[in-house]
Design a protein around this motif. Structure first.
Motif, PDB file in Angstrom:
ATOM      1  N   ASN A 232      11.662 -13.799  44.747  1.00 40.99           N
ATOM      2  CA  ASN A 232      12.224 -12.483  45.079  1.00 40.99           C
ATOM      3  C   ASN A 232      11.132 -11.446  45.300  1.00 40.99           C
ATOM      4  O   ASN A 232      11.239 -10.615  46.202  1.00 40.99           O
ATOM      5  CB  ASN A 232      13.187 -12.012  43.993  1.00 40.99           C
ATOM      6  CG  ASN A 232      14.529 -12.686  44.089  1.00 40.99           C
ATOM      7  OD1 ASN A 232      14.962 -13.061  45.164  1.00 40.99           O
ATOM      8  ND2 ASN A 232      15.182 -12.843  42.954  1.00 40.99           N
TER       9      ASN A 232
ATOM     10  N   ALA B  53       9.617 -12.121  48.751  1.00 42.32           N
ATOM     11  CA  ALA B  53      10.527 -11.682  49.816  1.00 42.32           C
ATOM     12  C   ALA B  53      10.532 -10.162  49.921  1.00 42.32           C
ATOM     13  O   ALA B  53      10.531  -9.607  51.025  1.00 42.32           O
ATOM     14  CB  ALA B  53      11.934 -12.210  49.552  1.00 42.32           C
ATOM     15  N   THR B  54      10.509  -9.475  48.802  1.00 44.62           N
ATOM     16  CA  THR B  54      10.475  -8.014  48.800  1.00 44.62           C
ATOM     17  C   THR B  54       9.166  -7.496  49.398  1.00 44.62           C
ATOM     18  O   THR B  54       9.157  -6.575  50.209  1.00 44.62           O
ATOM     19  CB  THR B  54      10.647  -7.471  47.367  1.00 44.62           C
ATOM     20  OG1 THR B  54      11.906  -7.941  46.858  1.00 44.62           O
ATOM     21  CG2 THR B  54      10.614  -5.972  47.319  1.00 44.62           C
TER      22      THR B  54
ATOM     23  N   THR C 147      16.556  -8.365  54.613  1.00 46.83           N
ATOM     24  CA  THR C 147      15.658  -9.455  54.240  1.00 46.83           C
ATOM     25  C   THR C 147      16.115 -10.135  52.956  1.00 46.83           C
ATOM     26  O   THR C 147      16.166 -11.363  52.873  1.00 46.83           O
ATOM     27  CB  THR C 147      14.220  -8.918  54.070  1.00 46.83           C
ATOM     28  OG1 THR C 147      13.801  -8.330  55.302  1.00 46.83           O
ATOM     29  CG2 THR C 147      13.259 -10.020  53.676  1.00 46.83           C
ATOM     30  N   LEU C 148      16.447  -9.340  51.949  1.00 49.09           N
ATOM     31  CA  LEU C 148      16.899  -9.922  50.684  1.00 49.09           C
ATOM     32  C   LEU C 148      18.242 -10.627  50.833  1.00 49.09           C
ATOM     33  O   LEU C 148      18.482 -11.654  50.197  1.00 49.09           O
ATOM     34  CB  LEU C 148      16.964  -8.852  49.597  1.00 49.09           C
ATOM     35  CG  LEU C 148      15.601  -8.354  49.107  1.00 49.09           C
ATOM     36  CD1 LEU C 148      15.765  -7.216  48.112  1.00 49.09           C
ATOM     37  CD2 LEU C 148      14.784  -9.478  48.521  1.00 49.09           C
TER      38      LEU C 148
ATOM     39  N   GLU D 295      18.695 -14.504  49.870  1.00 48.88           N
ATOM     40  CA  GLU D 295      19.691 -14.966  48.893  1.00 48.88           C
ATOM     41  C   GLU D 295      20.719 -15.899  49.526  1.00 48.88           C
ATOM     42  O   GLU D 295      21.172 -16.857  48.893  1.00 48.88           O
ATOM     43  CB  GLU D 295      20.380 -13.775  48.230  1.00 48.88           C
ATOM     44  CG  GLU D 295      19.468 -12.966  47.331  1.00 48.88           C
ATOM     45  CD  GLU D 295      18.889 -13.750  46.170  1.00 48.88           C
ATOM     46  OE1 GLU D 295      19.519 -14.715  45.687  1.00 48.88           O
ATOM     47  OE2 GLU D 295      17.787 -13.397  45.727  1.00 48.88           O
TER      48      GLU D 295
END
Length: 82
Positions: free
Chosen positions: A20, A23-24, A35-36, A40
């Motif tokens: 996470n 990705a952030t 994007t998140l 997910e």
């Protein structure tokens, strides 16, 4: 077989702690939510499909199982990179 479990567990520990955040960090400006959400969704899809895939492939032996999973992983990584 225990060695495979240990390797998978270690990989999951590394992944869970950093995925996470990565990705952030890599999200383009103004697209963090999108994007998140994609990240997910891809993670959830993998978790939903993997039991059926493993159940289907396991009777065909470890070569069929791991080759198919490795190929799917590489194709997914290429899609994400694109």
């Amino acid at each position: 077989m225990a060695a495979v479990s240990v390797v998978c567990t270690l990989g999951e520990i590394v992944y869970a702690g950093s995925a996470n955040a990565l990705a952030t960090h890599l999200a383009p400006a103004g697209a963090l939510g999108r994007t998140l959400a994609r990240f997910e969704l891809s993670t959830g899809l993998g978790l939903a499909v993997s039991p059926a895939a493993i159940t289907t492939l396991a009777p065909h032996g470890p070569t069929a199982l791991w080759t198919t999973l490795a190929t799917a992983t590489l194709l997914s990584a290429a899609a994400v990179a694109h």
